[in-house]
Write a protein that holds these residues in place. Structure first.
Motif, PDB file in Angstrom:
ATOM      1  N   VAL A 160       0.948  -1.133   0.152  1.00  0.00           N
ATOM      2  CA  VAL A 160       0.078  -0.102   0.124  1.00  0.00           C
ATOM      3  C   VAL A 160       0.872   1.302  -0.022  1.00  0.00           C
ATOM      4  O   VAL A 160       0.277   2.373  -0.435  1.00  0.00           O
ATOM      5  N   LEU A 161       2.176   1.229   0.493  1.00  0.00           N
ATOM      6  CA  LEU A 161       2.990   2.250   0.512  1.00  0.00           C
ATOM      7  C   LEU A 161       3.030   2.940  -0.980  1.00  0.00           C
ATOM      8  O   LEU A 161       2.992   4.224  -1.076  1.00  0.00           O
ATOM      9  N   PRO A 162       3.139   2.466  -2.000  1.00  0.00           N
ATOM     10  CA  PRO A 162       3.135   2.952  -3.362  1.00  0.00           C
ATOM     11  C   PRO A 162       1.883   4.085  -3.609  1.00  0.00           C
ATOM     12  O   PRO A 162       2.027   5.068  -4.185  1.00  0.00           O
ATOM     13  N   PHE A 163       0.877   3.508  -2.825  1.00  0.00           N
ATOM     14  CA  PHE A 163      -0.428   4.422  -3.033  1.00  0.00           C
ATOM     15  C   PHE A 163      -0.669   5.529  -2.269  1.00  0.00           C
ATOM     16  O   PHE A 163      -1.019   6.582  -2.509  1.00  0.00           O
ATOM     17  N   PHE A 164       0.180   5.501  -1.144  1.00  0.00           N
ATOM     18  CA  PHE A 164       0.233   6.709  -0.075  1.00  0.00           C
ATOM     19  C   PHE A 164       1.290   7.558  -1.120  1.00  0.00           C
ATOM     20  O   PHE A 164       0.887   8.760  -1.258  1.00  0.00           O
ATOM     21  N   ILE A 165       2.216   7.096  -1.625  1.00  0.00           N
ATOM     22  CA  ILE A 165       3.273   7.981  -2.241  1.00  0.00           C
ATOM     23  C   ILE A 165       2.832   8.681  -3.509  1.00  0.00           C
ATOM     24  O   ILE A 165       2.862   9.889  -3.659  1.00  0.00           O
ATOM     25  N   LYS A 166       1.736   7.822  -4.133  1.00  0.00           N
ATOM     26  CA  LYS A 166       1.062   8.301  -5.528  1.00  0.00           C
ATOM     27  C   LYS A 166       0.227   9.772  -5.243  1.00  0.00           C
ATOM     28  O   LYS A 166       0.344  10.335  -6.041  1.00  0.00           O
ATOM     29  N   HIS A 184       8.126   9.567   0.656  1.00  0.00           N
ATOM     30  CA  HIS A 184       6.985  10.591   0.196  1.00  0.00           C
ATOM     31  C   HIS A 184       7.147  10.853  -1.507  1.00  0.00           C
ATOM     32  O   HIS A 184       8.116  10.683  -2.099  1.00  0.00           O
ATOM     33  N   GLY A 185       5.829  11.140  -1.990  1.00  0.00           N
ATOM     34  CA  GLY A 185       5.856  11.530  -3.383  1.00  0.00           C
ATOM     35  C   GLY A 185       5.803  13.227  -3.508  1.00  0.00           C
ATOM     36  O   GLY A 185       5.502  13.855  -2.561  1.00  0.00           O
ATOM     37  N   THR A 186       6.302  13.741  -4.632  1.00  0.00           N
ATOM     38  CA  THR A 186       6.219  15.198  -5.044  1.00  0.00           C
ATOM     39  C   THR A 186       5.488  15.337  -6.202  1.00  0.00           C
ATOM     40  O   THR A 186       5.284  16.618  -6.483  1.00  0.00           O
ATOM     41  N   LYS A 187       4.897  14.404  -6.914  1.00  0.00           N
ATOM     42  CA  LYS A 187       4.117  14.790  -8.058  1.00  0.00           C
ATOM     43  C   LYS A 187       2.720  14.364  -8.238  1.00  0.00           C
ATOM     44  O   LYS A 187       1.936  14.468  -9.044  1.00  0.00           O
ATOM     45  N   GLY A 188       2.343  13.975  -6.850  1.00  0.00           N
ATOM     46  CA  GLY A 188       0.709  13.716  -6.882  1.00  0.00           C
ATOM     47  C   GLY A 188      -0.229  15.070  -6.720  1.00  0.00           C
ATOM     48  O   GLY A 188       0.372  16.209  -6.902  1.00  0.00           O
ATOM     49  N   TYR A 189      -1.461  14.855  -6.388  1.00  0.00           N
ATOM     50  CA  TYR A 189      -2.187  16.044  -6.275  1.00  0.00           C
ATOM     51  C   TYR A 189      -2.563  16.518  -5.002  1.00  0.00           C
ATOM     52  O   TYR A 189      -2.760  17.716  -4.725  1.00  0.00           O
ATOM     53  N   LEU A 190      -2.135  15.623  -3.802  1.00  0.00           N
ATOM     54  CA  LEU A 190      -2.459  16.111  -2.540  1.00  0.00           C
ATOM     55  C   LEU A 190      -1.359  16.897  -2.070  1.00  0.00           C
ATOM     56  O   LEU A 190      -0.235  16.510  -1.511  1.00  0.00           O
ATOM     57  N   GLY A 191      -1.527  18.238  -1.800  1.00  0.00           N
ATOM     58  CA  GLY A 191      -0.362  19.020  -1.237  1.00  0.00           C
ATOM     59  C   GLY A 191      -0.470  18.608   0.103  1.00  0.00           C
ATOM     60  O   GLY A 191      -1.383  18.815   0.873  1.00  0.00           O
ATOM     61  N   LEU A 192       0.831  18.610   0.650  1.00  0.00           N
ATOM     62  CA  LEU A 192       1.397  18.465   2.138  1.00  0.00           C
ATOM     63  C   LEU A 192       2.567  19.137   2.563  1.00  0.00           C
ATOM     64  O   LEU A 192       3.404  19.534   1.593  1.00  0.00           O
ATOM     65  N   THR A 193       2.485  19.893   3.841  1.00  0.00           N
ATOM     66  CA  THR A 193       3.566  20.198   4.284  1.00  0.00           C
ATOM     67  C   THR A 193       3.706  20.321   5.606  1.00  0.00           C
ATOM     68  O   THR A 193       2.824  19.575   6.381  1.00  0.00           O
TER      69      THR A 193
END
Length: 587
Positions: A160-166, A184-193
């Motif tokens: 499931v980790l790849p789907f969190f990152i996605k 962590h992913g940087t190219k998905g839709y969900l903005g996080l900081t």
């Protein structure tokens, strides 16, 4: 200021925002409202435009050959949802389903009406549009446990980790330059900081001094310790799933979004295949909408089981009591879980210590959170502690009266004891309770709210473990910082508890029961292995899935918005694979 004036001020501000809402200030950033006619047909119908539904509709619309309809009972995301500083005005508003528990005569007796609010978003974006932003995935152990319980390794942590990152569009220089960056992913839709605050260092040091670990990233390799958390905030804007996942694709011609429409029933054919839904529009018009491939319920922990039961899928005897024809006998609505939490307020620094956070685009407060294992060798937490540091007396009163809705006597008795100090507000919750509740139909009328028996502490072992957690957290009273600022716990007037020896197990037990609140981490009412299979298909019927937090067989070690989004990413992959396989076989 007293509890009544706090509630009135909140009501006035909510009314002001309701006037502003006629301007539809967020409309341009979201898909245009769908023009839907009675009898219209789509390939996929997604019921519920919340944390899961918006993600799922966005991903399914990546298939160029299909038409996707997303139906949401609430309105478009309002302006006040976009700015983090305004989040306090969203709960118990028209953007909240405003459900409550039933009074069980046992827990939460210090609350108004002796019931707990069950905050859920009735708005495009769902609860992600009104929640408190904290982004916690849970521990690897949680997902490995899921996979073992349903005998499907696709749900273990590694898979499931790849789907969190996605999903992620993560921005944080410290973590990006650390050993945690690969998580962590940087190219998905969900903005996080993150919003690390130097003023919180003394509190992190305080937690460390009394034996807790400090970690940079609770969503990386480490799943326990105290940290400054991640938020679903980026560039001064809440990253609800409507904004994050629908705005970037708002011009897709195959994505249709229908708001202010309540789905009342799933329609089946003679072969028990879901072929569409009936829905009630804003104009109170009943329409039928067809799905040629699948109907997917993403209506949440309360409304997904409610809709299944209204459609004849649920416990046989309960459906008979409601005069509903039984289609499939399944334990729908059972296995309800949350993380019951207890509020503790501490009188800490002098009031002039620090100014309040002013930027409306930032998280509205200073927060440190911990996921704590009572056994140092355990890789997942026993309790979560979210601590708001250096808050004002007014903010403390708002937590007491608005967030928890304790009765006025309790809130007044706490605040009257504060003399020119800043407060620390700690919400301590048990992460893996054994207790289970239940969601039931109140009637066969889809407009009636479901009955929710929360079942908090119905298993006595949970209360015993929660007392251990409260005592463990309260070690901060022995820290050098706590002593230096002459901190003290603010004890409310609780007639049930006042005769007990202060800070004895019996006192903590009484305090926890009276001062318990919901964490809003609701899961489990359509659980994998009980109601749906490991690909989230409803057992006993065809072309119907449930995709939201209700499918979790057990709760995660932390807040539930992040794993709910992951579930939707995982489900979208299942559905897209099925679509491609069917298309290939038909060639």
């Amino acid at each position: 200021m007293d509890p009544a004036s706090v509630l009135e001020a909140n009501r006035v501000i909510q009314h002001a925002f309701s006037v502003i809402s006629v301007l539809n200030l967020t409309a341009d950033s979201l898909p245009k409202p769908a023009l839907v006619s009675d009898g219209a047909c789509y390939d996929y119908i997604v019921v519920g435009g919340g944390s899961a539904g918006c993600v799922l509709a966005s991903r399914l619309s990546e298939l160029s050959g299909v038409q996707v309809l997303l139906i949401e009972a609430g309105p478009l995301t309002p302006f006040e949802s976009t700015l983090p500083a305004l989040t306090a005005y969203l709960t118990r508003s028209r953007y909240d389903w405003n459900y409550t528990t039933e009074n069980d005569g046992y827990a939460a007796q210090g609350h108004k009406d002796k019931v707990l609010a069950l905050t859920r978003g009735k708005v495009l974006g769902g609860t992600s549009a009104i929640n408190s932003f904290i982004h916690v995935r849970g521990a690897p152990h949680d997902f490995d446990t899921w996979a073992a319980s349903i005998d499907d390794s696709r749900w273990n942590y590694t898979n499931v980790l790849p789907f969190f990152i996605k999903s992620e569009k993560f921005r944080d220089r410290a973590i990006e330059n650390s050993r945690y960056r690969t998580f962590h992913g940087t190219k998905g839709y969900l903005g996080l900081t993150r919003e690390p605050d130097p003023a919180n260092k003394v509190y992190l040091d305080m937690f460390k001094e009394v034996g807790n670990r400090l970690v940079l990233d609770i969503n990386g390799k480490d799943a326990t310790g105290f940290t400054q958390p991640m938020f679903t905030i980026l560039d001064g804007r809440r990253q609800d799933t409507a904004y994050a996942f629908l705005s970037p694709v708002k011009r897709r011609c195959n994505l249709h979004v229908l708001t202010d429409t309540l789905v009342t029933e799933v329609i089946f054919d003679d072969q028990n295949r879901a072929v569409g839904v009936r829905a009630l529009t804003k104009q109170n018009r009943l329409i039928t909408l067809r799905a040629s491939k699948e109907v997917i319920l993403s209506a949440g922990v309360f409304n997904s089981p409610q809709l299944l039961m209204l459609s004849g899928i649920g416990p046989r005897e309960h459906l008979k009591d409601m005069n509903i024809t039984v289609r499939v006998d399944l334990p729908v609505g059972m296995n309800f879980q949350d993380h019951p939490q207890t509020l503790i307020l501490y009188d800490m620094e002098k009031e002039c210590a620090l100014p309040l956070v002013q930027d409306p685009g930032k998280f509205p407060g200073r927060v440190v959170m911990g996921l704590v294992a009572l056994n140092d060798r355990q890789p997942y937490g026993d309790y979560e502690a979210v601590t708001f540091t250096r808050i004002s007396v007014v903010a403390g009163l708002e937590y007491c009266s608005l967030a928890f809705r304790f009765n006025d006597t309790i809130c007044t008795s706490i605040i009257q004891k504060v003399k020119g100090k800043r407060l620390l507000a700690a919400m301590v919750s048990i992460l893996h309770p054994k207790s289970r509740g239940r969601v039931m139909l109140r009637s066969s009328n889809p407009k009636d709210s479901p009955i929710v028996f929360a079942g908090y502490f119905s298993e006595d072992i949970d209360l015993k473990n929660h007392v251990k957690s409260l005592k463990h957290f309260s070690r901060i009273m022995k820290s050098s910082y706590f002593k230096r600022v002459r901190g003290k716990m603010l004890l409310p007037s609780l007639p049930q508890c006042d005769r007990l020896k202060l800070f004895s197990d019996e006192h903590w037990r009484c305090y926890a029961l009276v001062m318990t609140g919901a964490s809003y981490h609701f899961v489990g009412t359509c659980a994998m292995g009980l109601v749906v299979d490991s690909e989230l298909r409803v057992r006993g019927v065809r072309n119907l899935r449930v995709v939201d937090a209700s499918i979790m067989p057990n709760n995660t070690s932390g807040n539930t918005n992040a794993p709910t989004i992951m579930i939707s990413e995982r489900a979208a992959d299942f559905i897209i694979q099925d679509y491609k396989a069917a298309k290939k076989n038909n060639l």
